[in-house]
Design a protein around this motif. Sequence first.
Motif, short mmCIF file in Angstrom:
data_model
loop_
_atom_site.label_atom_id
_atom_site.label_comp_id
_atom_site.label_asym_id
_atom_site.label_seq_id
_atom_site.Cartn_x
_atom_site.Cartn_y
_atom_site.Cartn_z
N LEU A 134 -67.42 -41.64 20.15
CA LEU A 134 -68.72 -42.17 20.58
C LEU A 134 -69.73 -41.04 20.79
O LEU A 134 -69.37 -39.91 21.13
N GLN A 184 -73.69 -43.63 23.69
CA GLN A 184 -72.69 -44.70 23.70
C GLN A 184 -71.72 -44.54 24.87
O GLN A 184 -71.32 -45.52 25.51
N LYS A 185 -71.34 -43.30 25.16
CA LYS A 185 -70.46 -43.05 26.31
C LYS A 185 -71.14 -43.44 27.62
O LYS A 185 -70.51 -44.00 28.53
#
Length: 637
Positions: A152, A156-157
């Motif tokens: 990711l 996204q994380k």
Amino acid sequence: MNYLSVEQIAKSYGELVLFENIAFGINQYQKIGFVAKNGTGKTSLLHIIAGIEPPDSGQVISRKGIIKAFLPQEPDLNPELTIEETIFASDNTTLKIIGTYEKALLHMEDQEAYQKAFDAMEAAQAWDFETQYKQILFKLKLDDLDRKVGLLSGGQKKRLALAVLLLTKPDLVILDEPTNHLDLEMIEWLEEYFKKESLTIFMVTHDRYFLENVCNEIVELEDGQLYNYKGNYAYYLENKEARIANQATETAKAKQLYKKELEWMRRQPKARTTKSKSRIDDFSEIKERAHKRRNDHQIQLEINMERLGGKILEFHNVGKSFGDLQLLHKFEYVFKTGERIGIIGKNGTGKTTFLNIMTGALPPDSGKVIVGDTVKFGYYTQKGITIKEGQKVIDVIKEFGDYIPLKKGRVISAGQLLERFLFDRKKQYDYVEKLSGGERKRLYLCTVFIQNPNFLILDEPTNDLDVVTLNVLENFLLDFPGCLVVVSHDRYFMDKIVDHLFVFKGNAIVEDFPGNYSDFRAYEGDLSNAFAKVDKDLHSSKKDNTQNIAAPDIKKSWKEQQHTGRLSYNEQKEHSKLEREIAQLERDKAQKEALFLNPDITQEQITDASQALQKIIKDIETKEERWFELSAKLEGE
């Protein structure tokens, strides 16, 4: 209802004292924004409240049974787990029941396991929660549940960590820069979510619109003292100014009393009475109050940069792709003197790639990028700078320059520049490894500015900076006379700094929008309403084939109608531009007037300077007259 009490806590690292004797409480449904300078221990305080690390002294008392959830700046997630495994690995019992049920659905042949999972869902009344869980994943765009965390992106994380936090259903949410790495769409969704949900929040963020729209209280740590403001960010700014004014008045009174008491002290004989000793003790306190001063360094640099020529930067039919991902296609733009462009768009639409093509760090696949001979880029990237082991703050900046030239023949040294960016003399000789993340970003900004660029490119400059430093940076950029291109998710910062936007919409679509971020959001709202009206008219027109309906010129109608009864869009833009131009002319006027004080000036130089001064004065009068005309119209709304 009190959720948590912080009682006289302190934290130090060696000789560095971050804070001491800090005390406050967090009550149910409070949404508190914590404001302090970088390096004063904001993250350490959050870690102590969250129970991740202990204070050196004092204690944090939490109400029995409350659930706390902490979102760090950089989420600590297991890279080997998938998105779905990460979510179901949380401590939420209901989530574990949903996870078991989701697995049972994949193996319907095992009817016993399915029935057991179904009964557990019934017993826990987990159906509504399952719906909410899926809504949150949808909103945060976490649809590829089998994707490994290690693959990711940073954004996204951050979204995954947010999903885990929200689904934990905490009583108290502790957030450290929650908007970092999120695009504007995600930031605005999160802002709305926190506004409407009955949560208790304690957070640190540099996003001032986020503070304004989410928080109902601001707590500020300044010079070891806590100040509480029972309102949002706008209320905090207003009341902080009043507090500073009161402090200035008190300091002035203390100085007068100090002078009086100083005379008395000097007249006293060596043998003093008890009454005299008491007055001497009071004198020490008066002296401390009298010498107290604010340490808010405001940048007022008039950089004498190299003048930009007629040709600055030109894009001609520029294209760029990475595999099947097309970011630019036949992009055309010619930069003009004084351009102030903001770049917005979702993550992955090519914003940073565009900056790298501008500076030549990345070649285009097609087309040409022409850079003028006089252009000197100053490029602030998200990666930052590489620090050598054992380097001191002053040594880092001196690698890039010892001074920068200012107007009127003055210069500013590396140390003076650092001081203006809130590094005092003692801090300048600290080792860089001792600096906080925000302080390193501030140092990096100094290394860019000391190179005296005339074309600044800033890629997310506001990340990890505190509110105080952001104000300093904004003051500098408002006075910067060269070209400026900024990528930022900080809406407040963009509104204040830029005149128009490049909107990266994906699929190589880049829209050139004439206005700042708030203008763009207002335009988008009008755009949606206009097309909804067109759609309605088109449906109604089916009954009458002779009716001819065309989509409106949205941009044109927006500019004309956005400020109906007020300043039009173009007038607002002109009003802001006039303010900057008048300020620059005033500086030019002062510079010309200073020439007459030079005893070595020749008669020819006097004549030239006089003519130039008269032109400047005439320009000021013309622009001020128009400014007053627009201001009167604005006040008459």
